[in-house]
Design a protein around this motif. Structure first.
Motif, PDB file in Angstrom:
ATOM      1  N   GLY A  58       0.822  -1.136  -0.211  1.00 19.97           N
ATOM      2  CA  GLY A  58       0.133   0.104  -0.087  1.00 19.97           C
ATOM      3  C   GLY A  58       0.714   1.318   0.231  1.00 19.97           C
ATOM      4  N   PRO A  59       1.796   1.510   0.849  1.00 19.94           N
ATOM      5  CA  PRO A  59       2.551   2.861   0.952  1.00 19.94           C
ATOM      6  C   PRO A  59       3.319   3.042  -0.467  1.00 19.94           C
ATOM      7  N   LEU A  60       3.539   1.830  -0.964  1.00 15.60           N
ATOM      8  CA  LEU A  60       4.517   1.868  -2.203  1.00 15.60           C
ATOM      9  C   LEU A  60       3.747   2.126  -3.517  1.00 15.60           C
ATOM     10  N   LEU A  61       2.280   2.091  -3.559  1.00 17.81           N
ATOM     11  CA  LEU A  61       1.497   2.250  -4.681  1.00 17.81           C
ATOM     12  C   LEU A  61       1.430   3.733  -5.354  1.00 17.81           C
ATOM     13  N   PRO A  62       1.508   4.796  -4.536  1.00 22.47           N
ATOM     14  CA  PRO A  62       1.702   6.199  -5.331  1.00 22.47           C
ATOM     15  C   PRO A  62       3.109   6.312  -5.836  1.00 22.47           C
ATOM     16  N   LEU A  63       3.997   5.764  -5.399  1.00 23.19           N
ATOM     17  CA  LEU A  63       5.430   5.849  -5.892  1.00 23.19           C
ATOM     18  C   LEU A  63       5.380   5.066  -7.295  1.00 23.19           C
ATOM     19  N   ALA A  64       4.847   3.915  -7.318  1.00 20.69           N
ATOM     20  CA  ALA A  64       4.726   3.061  -8.714  1.00 20.69           C
ATOM     21  C   ALA A  64       3.718   3.652  -9.493  1.00 20.69           C
ATOM     22  N   LEU A  65       2.918   4.592  -9.031  1.00 21.07           N
ATOM     23  CA  LEU A  65       1.988   5.359 -10.052  1.00 21.07           C
ATOM     24  C   LEU A  65       3.003   6.051 -11.170  1.00 21.07           C
ATOM     25  N   VAL A  66       4.073   6.558 -10.752  1.00 26.79           N
ATOM     26  CA  VAL A  66       5.116   7.558 -11.486  1.00 26.79           C
ATOM     27  C   VAL A  66       5.430   6.917 -12.751  1.00 26.79           C
ATOM     28  N   PRO A  67       6.223   5.726 -12.704  1.00 29.52           N
ATOM     29  CA  PRO A  67       6.435   5.115 -14.036  1.00 29.52           C
ATOM     30  C   PRO A  67       5.394   4.543 -14.616  1.00 29.52           C
ATOM     31  N   ALA A  68       4.279   4.233 -14.150  1.00 32.46           N
ATOM     32  CA  ALA A  68       3.126   3.651 -14.909  1.00 32.46           C
ATOM     33  C   ALA A  68       2.552   4.823 -15.757  1.00 32.46           C
ATOM     34  N   VAL A  69       2.455   5.986 -15.061  1.00 36.77           N
ATOM     35  CA  VAL A  69       1.800   7.120 -15.781  1.00 36.77           C
ATOM     36  C   VAL A  69       2.736   7.600 -16.852  1.00 36.77           C
ATOM     37  N   ALA A  70       4.213   7.648 -16.599  1.00 33.62           N
ATOM     38  CA  ALA A  70       5.007   8.169 -17.593  1.00 33.62           C
ATOM     39  C   ALA A  70       5.120   7.150 -18.671  1.00 33.62           C
ATOM     40  N   GLY A  71       4.829   5.927 -18.358  1.00 33.92           N
ATOM     41  CA  GLY A  71       5.129   4.790 -19.444  1.00 33.92           C
ATOM     42  C   GLY A  71       3.799   4.857 -20.388  1.00 33.92           C
ATOM     43  N   LEU A  72       2.568   5.133 -19.579  1.00 32.55           N
ATOM     44  CA  LEU A  72       1.319   5.159 -20.417  1.00 32.55           C
ATOM     45  C   LEU A  72       1.647   6.459 -21.522  1.00 32.55           C
ATOM     46  N   TRP A  73       1.940   7.635 -20.981  1.00 30.87           N
ATOM     47  CA  TRP A  73       2.299   8.961 -21.748  1.00 30.87           C
ATOM     48  C   TRP A  73       3.014   8.538 -22.938  1.00 30.87           C
ATOM     49  N   LEU A  74       4.179   7.736 -22.867  1.00 24.76           N
ATOM     50  CA  LEU A  74       5.165   7.374 -23.938  1.00 24.76           C
ATOM     51  C   LEU A  74       4.162   6.596 -24.819  1.00 24.76           C
ATOM     52  N   THR A  75       3.592   5.804 -24.436  1.00 22.59           N
ATOM     53  CA  THR A  75       2.715   4.601 -25.287  1.00 22.59           C
ATOM     54  C   THR A  75       1.928   5.438 -26.050  1.00 22.59           C
ATOM     55  N   ALA A  76       1.142   6.444 -25.530  1.00 24.93           N
ATOM     56  CA  ALA A  76       0.249   7.217 -26.391  1.00 24.93           C
ATOM     57  C   ALA A  76       0.850   8.119 -27.487  1.00 24.93           C
ATOM     58  N   LEU A  77       2.160   8.537 -27.170  1.00 24.07           N
ATOM     59  CA  LEU A  77       3.017   9.357 -28.078  1.00 24.07           C
ATOM     60  C   LEU A  77       3.684   8.282 -29.208  1.00 24.07           C
ATOM     61  N   SER A  78       3.777   6.777 -28.627  1.00 25.44           N
ATOM     62  CA  SER A  78       4.258   6.068 -29.941  1.00 25.44           C
ATOM     63  C   SER A  78       2.822   5.957 -30.811  1.00 25.44           C
ATOM     64  N   ARG A 123      10.254   6.529 -35.107  1.00 25.32           N
ATOM     65  CA  ARG A 123       9.726   7.155 -33.760  1.00 25.32           C
ATOM     66  C   ARG A 123       8.930   6.213 -32.976  1.00 25.32           C
ATOM     67  N   SER A 124       7.762   5.775 -33.532  1.00 22.15           N
ATOM     68  CA  SER A 124       6.879   5.168 -32.895  1.00 22.15           C
ATOM     69  C   SER A 124       7.567   3.597 -32.279  1.00 22.15           C
ATOM     70  N   VAL A 125       8.362   3.025 -32.908  1.00 19.44           N
ATOM     71  CA  VAL A 125       9.084   1.733 -32.240  1.00 19.44           C
ATOM     72  C   VAL A 125       9.740   2.246 -31.106  1.00 19.44           C
ATOM     73  N   TRP A 126      10.748   3.349 -31.260  1.00 22.83           N
ATOM     74  CA  TRP A 126      11.560   3.721 -29.833  1.00 22.83           C
ATOM     75  C   TRP A 126      10.876   4.145 -28.762  1.00 22.83           C
ATOM     76  N   LEU A 127       9.864   4.864 -29.114  1.00 18.27           N
ATOM     77  CA  LEU A 127       8.996   5.447 -28.094  1.00 18.27           C
ATOM     78  C   LEU A 127       8.257   4.256 -27.561  1.00 18.27           C
ATOM     79  N   CYS A 128       8.026   3.210 -28.157  1.00 18.80           N
ATOM     80  CA  CYS A 128       7.123   2.235 -27.620  1.00 18.80           C
ATOM     81  C   CYS A 128       7.991   1.088 -26.653  1.00 18.80           C
ATOM     82  N   ALA A 129       9.327   0.895 -27.386  1.00 18.47           N
ATOM     83  CA  ALA A 129      10.359   0.205 -26.669  1.00 18.47           C
ATOM     84  C   ALA A 129      10.735   1.102 -25.260  1.00 18.47           C
TER      85      ALA A 129
END
Length: 337
Positions: A57-77, A209-215
């Motif tokens: 539980g205490p770690l869930l907010p911290l784990a949200l940071v890479p999860a949201v950042a990764g989703l942002w990169l996926t959308a750009l890809s 660009r799509s490939v490298w953003l997705c990777a």
């Protein structure tokens, strides 16, 4: 006369659909529907979800940071092939449309995601042809990059650490070749008349660009799972491969299992198998359950952000005039990085 009546009705429906209160109502209904299916999904495995919340539980907010950042990169890809074929899109618009599909995947039936994204894309002048062509290209990009980055996890599971190191060394050359392979594949498919009406060549630079953003998105998103594994006792260095590569391959394989929402249960089982090399089985299952919770929250946050940002900007989702797709003959002749 019937054609004129039908045309008039369509125009009236479009005018109604453009009203702000209609768009707001639809957004609320979609969020409510998807939230209901999310709650139902977690209710099916209350024990695992409760254990994940209790231990991590205490770690869930911290784990949200890479999860949201990764989703942002996926959308750009995802945005790269779409705007190469149709209209330029802002980042917030891309996140909003892509995240709508992410929410739709929690509803049983693969078509919900496509329908939600198509509706939003149409509001910015993106045709069904352009959207479906870009969707197909991005799906190939996502699966192939996930396979390339996830292969080390499979190799380690089947043949040990030596095979995993070799597979990891082959991943960068595979990613370098992937845009050319995709370009050649699309050209071959468009030679088939039945497929030519549903496909459109995407410029090489946009594919690259799509490939490298997705990777990059696979790696960044996988960090949230690494947080969980380390918190549960895994060695930080040993956990990198099972978490990053394991997340990529588990999510890729689960995405093709369309009979359950978002590969429910499939991804968790594959993640647990990957994490079992660095964690006891119960802790591996807890980390997999926590991963689903964090990624679901990230989907909702991304959609909310995209909706607020797009409305606050006071403009349509897409920007700029529509253009017809142009095939690419040589790398970087039309679009540059």
């Amino acid at each position: 006369m019937p054609e004129r009546t039908a045309g008039s009705a369509v125009r009236k429906l479009r005018a109604v659909a453009r009203r702000r209160w209609v768009r707001a109502t639809v957004t609320v209904l979609v969020l409510a529907l998807c939230s209901g299916f999310l709650l139902r999904s977690f209710a099916r495995d209350r024990a695992a979800t409760g254990a994940a919340l209790g231990e991590l539980g205490p770690l869930l907010p911290l784990a949200l940071v890479p999860a949201v950042a990764g989703l942002w990169l996926t959308a750009l890809s995802w945005r790269e092939p779409l705007q190469a074929l149709a209209v330029p899109m802002s980042r917030a618009s891309a996140v909003r449309i892509f995240a709508a599909g992410q929410l739709g995947k929690y509803v049983p039936g693969v078509m919900w995601s496509i329908v939600l994204q198509t509706r939003l894309a149409a509001a910015s002048g993106i045709t069904v042809l352009h959207f479906t062509a870009a969707f197909g290209v991005y799906a190939a990009v996502s699966l192939s990059t996930g396979a390339a980055l996830g292969l080390p996890a499979l190799a380690r599971y089947a043949h040990g650490d030596g095979a995993a190191v070799l597979a990891a060394a082959l991943a960068p050359p595979a990613l370098l070749l992937l845009p050319r392979l995709l370009t050649a594949t699309v050209r071959l498919l468009t030679a088939v008349p039945a497929l030519a009406r549903r496909l459109a060549p995407v410029p090489y630079a946009a594919l690259r660009r799509s490939v490298w953003l997705c990777a990059l998105s696979w790696v960044v998103t996988g960090v949230h799972l690494w947080f969980f594994a380390v918190a549960l006792g895994a060695d930080p260095l040993d956990a990198l491969l099972p978490c990053l590569a394991g997340f990529a391959v588990a999510t890729s394989l689960a995405s093709v299992v369309v009979v359950v929402p978002d590969g429910l249960g499939v991804r968790e089982a594959l993640l647990a198998v990957s994490l079992a090399s660095v964690l006891p089985a119960p802790e591996a299952a807890v980390a997999a359950a926590a991963s689903r919770l964090v990624l679901a929250v990230a989907d909702v946050l991304a959609f909310g952000y995209g909706s607020v940002a797009a409305r606050g900007a006071g403009r349509p989702l897409g920007r700029g005039p529509s253009r017809s797709p142009q095939p690419s003959s040589e790398p970087d002749t039309q679009y540059t990085s």
